[in-house]
Design an enzyme around this catalytic site. Structure first.
Site, PDB file in Angstrom:
ATOM      1  N   ASP A  19     -14.882 -13.789  20.196  1.00  0.00           N
ATOM      2  CA  ASP A  19     -14.936 -14.222  18.801  1.00  0.00           C
ATOM      3  C   ASP A  19     -13.506 -14.312  18.283  1.00  0.00           C
ATOM      4  OD1 ASP A  19     -15.550 -14.796  16.210  1.00  0.00           O
ATOM      5  OD2 ASP A  19     -16.690 -12.964  15.811  1.00  0.00           O
ATOM      6  N   ASP A 116     -15.321 -21.480  17.526  1.00  0.00           N
ATOM      7  CA  ASP A 116     -14.480 -20.295  17.705  1.00  0.00           C
ATOM      8  C   ASP A 116     -15.201 -19.130  18.376  1.00  0.00           C
ATOM      9  OD1 ASP A 116     -16.159 -19.757  15.602  1.00  0.00           O
ATOM     10  OD2 ASP A 116     -14.634 -18.823  14.336  1.00  0.00           O
ATOM     11  N   GLU A 117     -16.331 -19.387  19.039  1.00  0.00           N
ATOM     12  CA  GLU A 117     -17.067 -18.327  19.714  1.00  0.00           C
ATOM     13  C   GLU A 117     -17.652 -18.831  21.027  1.00  0.00           C
ATOM     14  OE1 GLU A 117     -19.963 -16.028  17.472  1.00  0.00           O
ATOM     15  OE2 GLU A 117     -19.209 -16.912  15.623  1.00  0.00           O
TER      16      GLU A 117
END
Length: 429
Positions: A19, A116-117
């Site tokens: 993350d 973004d993960e």
């Protein structure tokens, strides 16, 4: 932080959840550290009118009360010196691909869930170390190569990995096992269980179920009567059970790259070429491992003041061979940078990838005669490295100008291959 090797059963799954921390703001800081490093920033729309919504904010801004979803006007009241940044989604996409390519180098079992993960199934990645060691390497590489902070959760399933990554931010690494649930999470409200939204949490409260522990102990028939199939999932999740697989994201294979932050700024032509040779060798090995060939070669250059440029060239004939990638990477460097200034970071990436068996190589007669030899050499080199490690095969160009290194390392003596190295001629010769 150091860990023991026996964190997980030999047959159990090991999942990482990566993350990125305050991703959009962190990207702008990586691009322009002089403007944003250590300062309260927020990415928001309609910055000029101050009517936009805060998309995300830096941790410096969060510490002063700025939150995602807040009106820009309110955010400025909370933090008068807040720096507002207009979003640049193309830039975010580039950084997203870059950090996922780093993650992809540890396992092809990668599932991107947002920009973004991502989840990684590293069950079969023990050659890189223990799960905590892999997480530490991955986090450090993302920081060294991209200057982006991230938090990583380690767990036996996706649910717990996701929750673990939220435990320490920014730049945390957390381990969450099923047996940890009673101690760490059962006293928390149901809304803290990943996947349980506000409406579901309110319905559970109406049923007298306020904590995750109460949900874990609840009667499943009662839950399914209220929530249907989701009722069974809720009880399993509260007990830390999740069998969902990491669904491989094929998009990541559109690019394979590697960068290195240098221990000292370099400018000399020989030093640059030695680094380019190592990078070309690494990315082509990964390319061949996935049975792909590449049409486009791109280099990345970052200066000591953190300015970054990329330059690329598409080939007439796709390749999988390190010497071809190396030559083109050096040509790109000489053409667009030369010896104008020292560099802090160098990178080589391969793009426009396609499966080797599906691609018809349009080789001229000269290449056609040499191609089987190249492929046989690559195959032998790869097998030796698979068996004896990455340092089993080196080229002369990787070692510098000390001839004694070649003398010490040039022999193969049966089982001593792990100690000695096969030295091939420099690719420039």
């Amino acid at each position: 932080m150091r860990h023991h090797a026996n964190y997980y059963p030999a047959k159990g799954r090991v999942i990482l959840h990566v993350d990125m921390n305050a991703f959009y703001c962190s990207v702008h800081t990586a691009e322009e550290p002089d403007k944003y490093q250590g300062k309260p920033t927020a990415v928001a729309g309609s910055v000029e009118l101050r009517k936009g919504i805060v998309v995300t904010s830096s941790y410096e801004a969060r510490n002063r009360g700025v939150k995602t979803g807040m009106l820009v006007r309110e955010a400025l009241q909370k933090c008068p010196n807040l720096i507002l940044i207009s979003p640049d989604f193309y830039l975010y996409k580039q950084y997203s691909m870059a950090f996922m390519n780093i993650a992809y180098s540890y396992t092809p079992m990668l599932q991107a869930t947002s920009i973004d993960e991502c989840y990684l199934d590293i069950t079969g990645s023990s050659q890189f170390g223990t799960p905590p060691q892999i997480a530490e390497q991955l986090q450090q590489r993302i920081w060294d190569e991209l200057h982006l902070p991230c938090s990583i959760g380690i767990a036996p399933n996706k649910l717990l990995a996701k929750m673990a990554s939220d435990m320490k931010k920014p730049k945390g690494i957390s381990i969450l096992r099923i047996r940890d649930m009673p101690k760490l999470l059962w006293d928390k409200p149901c809304g803290q269980l990943f996947g349980v939204g506000g409406k579901t949490s309110a319905k559970l409260v109406d049923m007298g179920i306020r904590t995750i522990g109460q949900l874990a102990a609840a009667d499943e028939a009662r839950l399914t009567a209220r929530f249907g199939v989701m009722g069974s999932w809720l009880k399993q999740a509260a007990n830390g059970i999740d069998h969902s697989p990491v669904e491989i994201d094929r998009e990541v294979s559109k690019s394979i790259g590697h960068t290195t932050t240098l221990p000292a700024d370099i400018q000399a032509r020989d030093d640059i070429r030695r680094v380019m040779l190592n990078l070309s060798d690494q990315v082509c090995r990964r390319l061949r491992r996935q049975k792909l060939i590449a049409q486009t070669i791109q280099i990345t250059i970052r200066t000591p003041d953190m300015k970054t440029i990329t330059r690329s060239k598409s080939l007439a004939v796709p390749t999988e061979t390190a010497d071809e990638v190396y030559r083109e990477a050096c040509a790109l460097y000489d053409r667009h940078w030369g010896d104008r200034a020292p560099v802090r970071l160098l990178g080589v990436s391969l793009q426009n990838l396609q499966p080797k068996e599906e691609a018809a190589l349009q080789m001229d007669l000269f290449d056609y005669s040499r191609q089987p030899v190249k492929e046989q050499l690559n195959e032998v080199m790869d097998k030796l490295r698979d068996k004896f490690g990455e340092s089993a095969i080196l080229t002369a160009g990787m070692l510098g100008n000390d001839p004694s290194v070649l003398i010490r390392n040039h022999k193969i003596r049966g089982t001593s291959l792990q100690k000695d190295r096969v030295i091939l001629p420099s690719m420039e010769e």
